[in-house]
Design a protein around this motif. Structure first.
Motif, PDB file in Angstrom:
ATOM      1  N   ALA A 149      50.553   2.054  44.686  1.00 52.92           N
ATOM      2  CA  ALA A 149      49.569   1.140  44.091  1.00 52.92           C
ATOM      3  C   ALA A 149      48.262   1.191  44.872  1.00 52.92           C
ATOM      4  O   ALA A 149      47.178   1.266  44.283  1.00 52.92           O
ATOM      5  CB  ALA A 149      50.127  -0.285  44.059  1.00 52.92           C
ATOM      6  N   GLN A 150      48.356   1.182  46.191  1.00 51.87           N
ATOM      7  CA  GLN A 150      47.149   1.216  47.009  1.00 51.87           C
ATOM      8  C   GLN A 150      46.386   2.517  46.803  1.00 51.87           C
ATOM      9  O   GLN A 150      45.163   2.508  46.642  1.00 51.87           O
ATOM     10  CB  GLN A 150      47.481   1.041  48.485  1.00 51.87           C
ATOM     11  CG  GLN A 150      46.238   1.041  49.349  1.00 51.87           C
ATOM     12  CD  GLN A 150      46.529   0.847  50.824  1.00 51.87           C
ATOM     13  OE1 GLN A 150      47.595   0.404  51.200  1.00 51.87           O
ATOM     14  NE2 GLN A 150      45.562   1.178  51.655  1.00 51.87           N
ATOM     15  N   ALA A 151      47.093   3.633  46.786  1.00 48.50           N
ATOM     16  CA  ALA A 151      46.427   4.928  46.593  1.00 48.50           C
ATOM     17  C   ALA A 151      45.719   4.974  45.247  1.00 48.50           C
ATOM     18  O   ALA A 151      44.572   5.443  45.149  1.00 48.50           O
ATOM     19  CB  ALA A 151      47.443   6.067  46.709  1.00 48.50           C
ATOM     20  N   ASN A 152      46.369   4.483  44.201  1.00 48.14           N
ATOM     21  CA  ASN A 152      45.750   4.479  42.875  1.00 48.14           C
ATOM     22  C   ASN A 152      44.571   3.519  42.807  1.00 48.14           C
ATOM     23  O   ASN A 152      43.538   3.837  42.214  1.00 48.14           O
ATOM     24  CB  ASN A 152      46.787   4.155  41.804  1.00 48.14           C
ATOM     25  CG  ASN A 152      47.654   5.343  41.486  1.00 48.14           C
ATOM     26  OD1 ASN A 152      47.190   6.292  40.864  1.00 48.14           O
ATOM     27  ND2 ASN A 152      48.897   5.326  41.922  1.00 48.14           N
ATOM     28  N   ALA A 153      44.687   2.361  43.425  1.00 46.68           N
ATOM     29  CA  ALA A 153      43.582   1.397  43.430  1.00 46.68           C
ATOM     30  C   ALA A 153      42.384   1.951  44.192  1.00 46.68           C
ATOM     31  O   ALA A 153      41.233   1.729  43.794  1.00 46.68           O
ATOM     32  CB  ALA A 153      44.038   0.071  44.029  1.00 46.68           C
ATOM     33  N   ASP A 154      42.636   2.681  45.268  1.00 40.95           N
ATOM     34  CA  ASP A 154      41.541   3.303  46.019  1.00 40.95           C
ATOM     35  C   ASP A 154      40.777   4.290  45.136  1.00 40.95           C
ATOM     36  O   ASP A 154      39.545   4.337  45.152  1.00 40.95           O
ATOM     37  CB  ASP A 154      42.072   4.032  47.257  1.00 40.95           C
ATOM     38  CG  ASP A 154      42.544   3.088  48.353  1.00 40.95           C
ATOM     39  OD1 ASP A 154      42.189   1.893  48.334  1.00 40.95           O
ATOM     40  OD2 ASP A 154      43.284   3.569  49.245  1.00 40.95           O
ATOM     41  N   ILE A 155      41.508   5.062  44.354  1.00 38.98           N
ATOM     42  CA  ILE A 155      40.862   6.042  43.469  1.00 38.98           C
ATOM     43  C   ILE A 155      40.100   5.332  42.351  1.00 38.98           C
ATOM     44  O   ILE A 155      38.967   5.701  42.035  1.00 38.98           O
ATOM     45  CB  ILE A 155      41.890   7.049  42.926  1.00 38.98           C
ATOM     46  CG1 ILE A 155      42.420   7.898  44.086  1.00 38.98           C
ATOM     47  CG2 ILE A 155      41.273   7.927  41.833  1.00 38.98           C
ATOM     48  CD1 ILE A 155      43.626   8.746  43.757  1.00 38.98           C
ATOM     49  N   VAL A 156      40.696   4.298  41.773  1.00 34.95           N
ATOM     50  CA  VAL A 156      40.004   3.528  40.729  1.00 34.95           C
ATOM     51  C   VAL A 156      38.703   2.961  41.293  1.00 34.95           C
ATOM     52  O   VAL A 156      37.647   3.050  40.647  1.00 34.95           O
ATOM     53  CB  VAL A 156      40.910   2.408  40.172  1.00 34.95           C
ATOM     54  CG1 VAL A 156      40.111   1.434  39.312  1.00 34.95           C
ATOM     55  CG2 VAL A 156      42.065   2.997  39.379  1.00 34.95           C
ATOM     56  N   PHE A 157      38.770   2.408  42.488  1.00 38.49           N
ATOM     57  CA  PHE A 157      37.570   1.840  43.112  1.00 38.49           C
ATOM     58  C   PHE A 157      36.483   2.903  43.268  1.00 38.49           C
ATOM     59  O   PHE A 157      35.331   2.682  42.911  1.00 38.49           O
ATOM     60  CB  PHE A 157      37.927   1.235  44.470  1.00 38.49           C
ATOM     61  CG  PHE A 157      36.739   0.725  45.221  1.00 38.49           C
ATOM     62  CD1 PHE A 157      36.096  -0.442  44.837  1.00 38.49           C
ATOM     63  CD2 PHE A 157      36.255   1.418  46.317  1.00 38.49           C
ATOM     64  CE1 PHE A 157      34.988  -0.904  45.528  1.00 38.49           C
ATOM     65  CE2 PHE A 157      35.149   0.959  47.020  1.00 38.49           C
ATOM     66  CZ  PHE A 157      34.514  -0.199  46.625  1.00 38.49           C
TER      67      PHE A 157
END
Length: 151
Positions: free
Chosen positions: A64-72
């Protein structure tokens, strides 16, 4: 660990590319491809978060964190590619993007803010916080799509 490192590298590369992006487009069609690509990557990673938030896949805090970082990161990239004359070719961009540019830019800013909150929530590792931030981010996406994207 590799996902976190990759997300960090993408974040630095993405933010470095965002500032001079407008100067990189030799043709309006290049800008269209650039912004569509940025939205595709953002949507893919946002969808992965949504699958976790909606219980379709098991929750994994590090994923989740890795995906949220990319979305950001991706939430900051497409906007320079909406310059004058880039309403050409195969695009779903409505003319209102250019005629209501201040409102469009405000909607883009709202998405970036919500994506930042999503990133903070994902770093907490708390699924309930992620769900709340995911919903708010999704609403900002929908509002922009409703006003500025052709079906």
């Amino acid at each position: 660990m590799k996902q976190t490192l990759l997300a960090g590298v993408l974040a630095v590369a993405g933010l470095s590319a965002a500032v001079p992006a407008a100067a990189q487009f030799q043709k309006p069609e290049d800008a269209v491809k650039y912004r569509q690509s940025a939205f595709t990557v953002m949507g893919t990673h946002f969808g992965r978060l949504g699958a976790m938030a909606n219980g379709r896949v098991p929750f994994d805090a590090s994923v989740a964190q890795a995906n949220a970082d990319i979305v950001f990161t991706m939430s900051r990239l497409p906007w320079p590619a909406f310059g004058e004359g880039t309403n050409v070719g195969n695009t779903k961009a409505k003319p209102e993007i250019w005629s209501e540019n201040d409102k469009f830019r405000a909607a883009a800013q709202k998405l970036q803010e919500e994506a930042g909150k999503l990133q903070v929530a994902a770093r907490s590792g708390n699924l309930d916080q992620i769900k709340a931030a995911f919903g708010a981010t999704a609403q900002s996406c929908k509002a922009c799509h409703d006003n500025y994207r052709k079906e």
